[in-house]
Design a protein around this motif. Structure first.
Motif, PDB file in Angstrom:
ATOM      1  N   ILE A  37      -1.626  -7.132  -3.889  1.00 25.82           N
ATOM      2  CA  ILE A  37      -2.395  -6.863  -2.666  1.00 25.82           C
ATOM      3  C   ILE A  37      -3.603  -7.797  -2.608  1.00 25.82           C
ATOM      4  O   ILE A  37      -3.863  -8.432  -1.583  1.00 25.82           O
ATOM      5  CB  ILE A  37      -2.831  -5.377  -2.588  1.00 25.82           C
ATOM      6  CG1 ILE A  37      -1.621  -4.485  -2.325  1.00 25.82           C
ATOM      7  CG2 ILE A  37      -3.888  -5.192  -1.484  1.00 25.82           C
ATOM      8  CD1 ILE A  37      -1.909  -2.989  -2.442  1.00 25.82           C
TER       9      ILE A  37
ATOM     10  N   TRP B   7      -9.489  -3.112  -3.140  1.00 27.01           N
ATOM     11  CA  TRP B   7      -8.448  -3.096  -4.167  1.00 27.01           C
ATOM     12  C   TRP B   7      -8.975  -3.585  -5.506  1.00 27.01           C
ATOM     13  O   TRP B   7      -8.498  -3.141  -6.552  1.00 27.01           O
ATOM     14  CB  TRP B   7      -7.223  -3.856  -3.675  1.00 27.01           C
ATOM     15  CG  TRP B   7      -6.560  -3.045  -2.619  1.00 27.01           C
ATOM     16  CD1 TRP B   7      -6.736  -3.152  -1.263  1.00 27.01           C
ATOM     17  CD2 TRP B   7      -5.688  -1.941  -2.824  1.00 27.01           C
ATOM     18  NE1 TRP B   7      -6.008  -2.179  -0.631  1.00 27.01           N
ATOM     19  CE2 TRP B   7      -5.357  -1.425  -1.553  1.00 27.01           C
ATOM     20  CE3 TRP B   7      -5.161  -1.338  -3.963  1.00 27.01           C
ATOM     21  CZ2 TRP B   7      -4.507  -0.338  -1.405  1.00 27.01           C
ATOM     22  CZ3 TRP B   7      -4.308  -0.250  -3.807  1.00 27.01           C
ATOM     23  CH2 TRP B   7      -3.988   0.242  -2.532  1.00 27.01           C
TER      24      TRP B   7
ATOM     25  N   VAL C  98      -1.545  -3.719  -7.229  1.00 28.47           N
ATOM     26  CA  VAL C  98      -2.929  -4.015  -6.860  1.00 28.47           C
ATOM     27  C   VAL C  98      -3.187  -5.521  -6.933  1.00 28.47           C
ATOM     28  O   VAL C  98      -3.799  -6.099  -6.028  1.00 28.47           O
ATOM     29  CB  VAL C  98      -3.920  -3.220  -7.737  1.00 28.47           C
ATOM     30  CG1 VAL C  98      -5.355  -3.664  -7.471  1.00 28.47           C
ATOM     31  CG2 VAL C  98      -3.770  -1.730  -7.466  1.00 28.47           C
TER      32      VAL C  98
ATOM     33  N   GLU D 230       0.837  -1.207   0.000  1.00 26.09           N
ATOM     34  CA  GLU D 230       0.000   0.000   0.000  1.00 26.09           C
ATOM     35  C   GLU D 230       0.872   1.257   0.000  1.00 26.09           C
ATOM     36  O   GLU D 230       0.544   2.247  -0.659  1.00 26.09           O
ATOM     37  CB  GLU D 230      -0.951  -0.011   1.194  1.00 26.09           C
ATOM     38  CG  GLU D 230      -2.051  -1.040   1.054  1.00 26.09           C
ATOM     39  CD  GLU D 230      -2.951  -1.167   2.277  1.00 26.09           C
ATOM     40  OE1 GLU D 230      -4.112  -1.547   2.088  1.00 26.09           O
ATOM     41  OE2 GLU D 230      -2.487  -0.894   3.408  1.00 26.09           O
TER      42      GLU D 230
ATOM     43  N   LYS E 182     -10.124  -0.757  -7.278  1.00 22.86           N
ATOM     44  CA  LYS E 182      -9.041   0.092  -7.786  1.00 22.86           C
ATOM     45  C   LYS E 182      -8.349  -0.514  -9.002  1.00 22.86           C
ATOM     46  O   LYS E 182      -7.666   0.202  -9.732  1.00 22.86           O
ATOM     47  CB  LYS E 182      -8.001   0.335  -6.688  1.00 22.86           C
ATOM     48  CG  LYS E 182      -8.495   1.214  -5.576  1.00 22.86           C
ATOM     49  CD  LYS E 182      -7.432   1.425  -4.529  1.00 22.86           C
ATOM     50  CE  LYS E 182      -8.016   2.230  -3.378  1.00 22.86           C
ATOM     51  NZ  LYS E 182      -7.061   2.441  -2.295  1.00 22.86           N
TER      52      LYS E 182
ATOM     53  N   TRP F 121       2.033   1.695  -3.489  1.00 23.74           N
ATOM     54  CA  TRP F 121       0.934   2.261  -4.284  1.00 23.74           C
ATOM     55  C   TRP F 121       0.883   3.770  -4.112  1.00 23.74           C
ATOM     56  O   TRP F 121       0.710   4.514  -5.077  1.00 23.74           O
ATOM     57  CB  TRP F 121      -0.380   1.612  -3.849  1.00 23.74           C
ATOM     58  CG  TRP F 121      -1.611   2.251  -4.391  1.00 23.74           C
ATOM     59  CD1 TRP F 121      -2.433   3.128  -3.749  1.00 23.74           C
ATOM     60  CD2 TRP F 121      -2.175   2.085  -5.706  1.00 23.74           C
ATOM     61  NE1 TRP F 121      -3.479   3.503  -4.568  1.00 23.74           N
ATOM     62  CE2 TRP F 121      -3.341   2.870  -5.773  1.00 23.74           C
ATOM     63  CE3 TRP F 121      -1.813   1.328  -6.821  1.00 23.74           C
ATOM     64  CZ2 TRP F 121      -4.138   2.930  -6.910  1.00 23.74           C
ATOM     65  CZ3 TRP F 121      -2.617   1.388  -7.951  1.00 23.74           C
ATOM     66  CH2 TRP F 121      -3.762   2.186  -7.989  1.00 23.74           C
TER      67      TRP F 121
END
Length: 141
Positions: free
Chosen positions: A60, A76, A57, A36, A79, A39
């Motif tokens: 994750i 996520w 992503v 994260e 995203k 990111w």
């Protein structure tokens, strides 16, 4: 497709190394936190940093699956559609989103994502033996 500025790329790769180390030591929550952070280093719009944004992503979400944290995986999965703008669109994003919604029990949305993924990938996204349950589900009328 944009390239990360050197100083950002160096910090980004350092965080990925630390995340991998935590992952291999079984510290999955810590691994996710480091991903994260990585990111957050990617400038906006993140999707122009094709591989970096998509891979972070995807990693994750994969790690969330290992610890059965599907609620975080959903954050996520939402995203993932803001990543990898220049990637060849072969349905991977929809397939990943479908698996998350499936595991959360939101089967109508999962079925929609699987349908799109199947069409875009011409069925290739279901070829992995680990994906058998998703393939069986996607074929149920």
């Amino acid at each position: 497709m944009a390239v990360l500025q050197y100083s950002i790329k160096e910090a980004f790769e350092n965080l990925l190394e630390k995340s991998n180390e935590q992952f291999y030591n079984g510290n999955y929550h810590e691994s996710i936190l480091l991903l994260e952070e990585a990111w957050d280093l990617i400038p906006n719009p993140k999707g122009i940093y094709c591989e970096e944004s998509y891979d972070v992503v995807k990693d994750i979400i994969s790690t969330c699956f290992m610890i059965y944290d599907f609620k975080k995986a959903k954050e996520w999965a939402d995203k993932i559609f803001t990543t990898g703008f220049a990637r060849i669109d072969s349905g991977n994003k929809e397939f990943i989103a479908g698996t998350v919604y499936f595991e959360l029990g939101d089967l109508e949305i999962a079925k929609e994502f699987f349908s799109i993924a199947n069409e875009k990938s011409e069925g290739r996204c279901f070829w992995n033996p680990k994906n058998t349950k998703y393939l069986k589900f996607s074929k149920v009328k």
